[in-house]
Motif scaffolding. Structure first.
Motif, PDB file in Angstrom:
ATOM      1  N   LYS A  18       0.823  -1.208   0.000  1.00  0.00           N
ATOM      2  CA  LYS A  18       0.000   0.000   0.000  1.00  0.00           C
ATOM      3  C   LYS A  18       0.860   1.261   0.000  1.00  0.00           C
ATOM      4  O   LYS A  18       0.528   2.254  -0.643  1.00  0.00           O
ATOM      5  N   LYS A  72       0.030   2.975  -5.601  1.00  0.00           N
ATOM      6  CA  LYS A  72      -1.341   3.483  -5.529  1.00  0.00           C
ATOM      7  C   LYS A  72      -2.341   2.389  -5.886  1.00  0.00           C
ATOM      8  O   LYS A  72      -3.439   2.328  -5.348  1.00  0.00           O
ATOM      9  N   SER A  92      -2.776   0.264  -2.913  1.00  0.00           N
ATOM     10  CA  SER A  92      -3.451   1.051  -1.889  1.00  0.00           C
ATOM     11  C   SER A  92      -4.957   1.034  -2.105  1.00  0.00           C
ATOM     12  O   SER A  92      -5.734   0.889  -1.159  1.00  0.00           O
ATOM     13  N   SER A 152      -7.966  -1.287   0.219  1.00  0.00           N
ATOM     14  CA  SER A 152      -8.757  -0.318   0.976  1.00  0.00           C
ATOM     15  C   SER A 152     -10.209  -0.423   0.549  1.00  0.00           C
ATOM     16  O   SER A 152     -10.582  -1.184  -0.337  1.00  0.00           O
TER      17      SER A 152
END
Length: 549
Positions: free
Chosen positions: A415, A419, A422, A426
């Motif tokens: 993460k 990107k 990430s 999430s």
């Protein structure tokens, strides 16, 4: 179908205004190194023009008797010889600044190269085998001799000190050369015709100095030939003149056999589950710290092994060692290294990135284990490495599954590094879902990308550029995309155009247009003109295609 340049180096066929790219047969032998940094060998050919070196696609290093070193270089369109040893085999004059093109291999794709004592063997993608030697018994007349058995075509070769194994495409094994120890299976040496060993349904072959190994599609191993050190794995030191079925202690093994490899006086067997077994010189029992050579397959104390390599010839410093790479990218060495006995595998320091680099730590200079692709390396400015977080079974919370292989990682690090990850980990991502199946990319490419996120280092070559630039585009990795664009620009020429043109179009690499114009004017149009002059019947097809555009 409109073919306007039937013999063009581009191998492009125009059909319904689309470009179709011709595929080639790939090498069956499991590559020891998927790439090697060509800078490892800079001391061997630092006099060669830099542009030539940048266009080398793959490399094979030949160690001759009396310490001579030579190379075979493969570019996209030709094969080159460099060094006094190989030039002598081919009746060439060696020039320190200029590798010599081997005309008989023009336009042929080389998929495997092996060598023995005083001879070199080349396998092409159309199944032809060529041999060069300075030994008059091979009857090469100091050029490349085509080894032929009628219409037979081969898919793998293996070389011992003085003999050669050939695996025909139907799984039949043939042998050729010297036969003092029974390595050809019959009673006489044969340099005129290949000998049928009687083995069928074989998928992998290997040669030690004077012994031979074969792995069948039914997971059986056969060994024959020289056996002074128990390298045949049959429990004794008697020679065998017929292939003999090898057994593992305690009965059958649970895992399929992934690969077999042969050192000069020992044999290695790598299983799909990452276990490795050895027998012969320098192979010692995992539970016995003595220096008795194992005469049956004996487990080596390394787990999760991905690949193995060993030298099948001895040298003046008694380098009879083995190398292994585990799933955590650690390299190990054991056996006889400069007259020192390593009873158990030793982890190599310095974090080598290939078997060639690992061999340099032991020998002082690198060797290639078969024909090896070369690469261009790209690094970020961040020199901190987090490689300990990759494939660490004691510290992971996400696993990527590609085919039947796993890559272990840490969500937190991914993460912070990407990107894409990430976003993946999430939002609606379920925390109890710690398994991601990857089906768009190969294991090698995906592992190299994750390794880049942990080390800032990635290696790009012609075999992985298509996948890497697609991954960079899909994952929004601007740095990797920039590296891929730089690689394509530096390697774009008339021979690589068929590979890179679709990428230039698909990913809108508009900064390449100037070089495309230059290539078209200087290289492509003259070849089209010459082809039309030689094949005048194609002019109508060409003009029709041209005006349709």
């Amino acid at each position: 179908m409109c073919v306007f340049c039937s013999r063009s180096l581009l191998n492009i066929v125009f059909a319904e205004n689309k470009i179709e790219f011709l595929s080639k047969k790939t090498m069956k032998k499991i590559p020891t190194d998927i790439w090697v940094d060509i800078e490892l060998f800079q001391n061997n050919f630092n006099k060669i023009n830099g542009q030539f070196i940048r266009n080398i696609v793959s490399i094979f290093k030949i160690s001759h008797r009396y310490g001579q070193i030579s190379f075979l270089f493969m570019k996209n369109d030709a094969t080159y010889a460099y060094g006094k040893g190989i030039c002598n085999l081919l009746s060439f004059q060696h020039y320190p600044k200029y590798p010599i093109r081997i005309d008989i291999l023009n336009k042929k794709k080389i998929i495997q190269v092996e060598s023995g004592e005083g001879f070199v063997v080349v396998l092409t993608d159309d199944g032809l085998v060529y041999l060069a030697s300075d030994d008059s018994r091979w009857k090469t007349n100091y050029t490349l001799r085509l080894i032929s058995t009628g219409n037979d075509r081969f898919e793998m070769i293996a070389c011992g000190h003085y003999h050669l194994l050939l695996l025909r495409q139907d799984g039949t094994v043939f042998a050729f050369g010297y036969n003092k120890y029974g390595q050809l299976t019959n009673s006489l040496s044969s340099y005129d015709t290949v000998v049928n060993t009687g083995l069928k349904n074989v998928k992998i072959i290997a040669c030690g100095a004077n012994h031979s190994l074969a792995l069948t599609n039914t997971n059986h191993i056969y060994s024959w030939g020289w056996n002074d050190n128990g390298q045949l794995g049959l429990g004794d030191t008697n020679y065998r003149r017929t292939p003999s079925l090898l057994s593992f202690p305690g009965g059958s093994i649970q895992s399929p056999i992934k690969n077999v490899a042969a050192g000069a006086r020992h044999s290695l067997f790598l299983l799909e589950d990452g276990q490795i077994f050895g027998c012969g010189y320098g192979q010692y029992s995992i539970n016995d710290n003595n220096d008795q050579n194992a005469m049956v397959p004996t487990k080596i104390s390394i787990e999760n092994v991905q690949s193995v390599a060993c030298m099948n010839y001895t040298m003046k410093n008694n380098l009879d060692f083995s190398l292994a790479l585990d799933q955590s990218s650690h390299y190990y060495a054991w056996g006889i290294v400069k007259n020192e006995k390593l009873l158990s595998p030793k982890t190599l320091g310095g974090r080598p990135k290939s078997f060639a680099a690992a061999s340099a730590l032991i020998m002082g200079s690198p060797i290639t284990f078969g024909l090896t692709p070369t690469i261009h390396a790209f690094e970020s400015n961040d020199t901190i490495s987090f490689i300990g977080l990759l494939n660490n079974p004691d510290n992971y919370d996400i696993e990527f599954v590609i085919d039947d292989k796993r890559i272990l990682a840490s969500k937190c690090h991914l993460k912070m590094s990407s990107k894409y990850y990430s976003r993946m980990f999430s939002g609606e991502w379920q925390e109890n879902n710690n398994r991601v199946v990857i089906d768009a990319y190969s294991y090698e490419v995906y592992y190299s990308y994750l390794r880049k996120l942990h080390t800032g280092h990635i290696r790009i070559n012609q075999s992985n550029i298509v996948e890497l630039i697609d991954l960079a585009n899909c994952y929004g990795d601007e740095q990797l995309f920039k590296h891929c664009r730089t690689f394509i620009r530096s390697n774009l020429n008339e021979h690589t155009l068929s590979t890179y043109l679709p990428l230039i179009v698909k990913y809108e690499l508009n900064d390449m247009h100037g070089k495309l114009v230059e290539l078209t004017i200087e290289n492509i149009l003259p070849k089209i003109t010459n082809d039309l002059c030689e094949n005048k019947e194609n002019i109508i097809k060409f003009l029709l295609w041209f005006f349709e555009q």
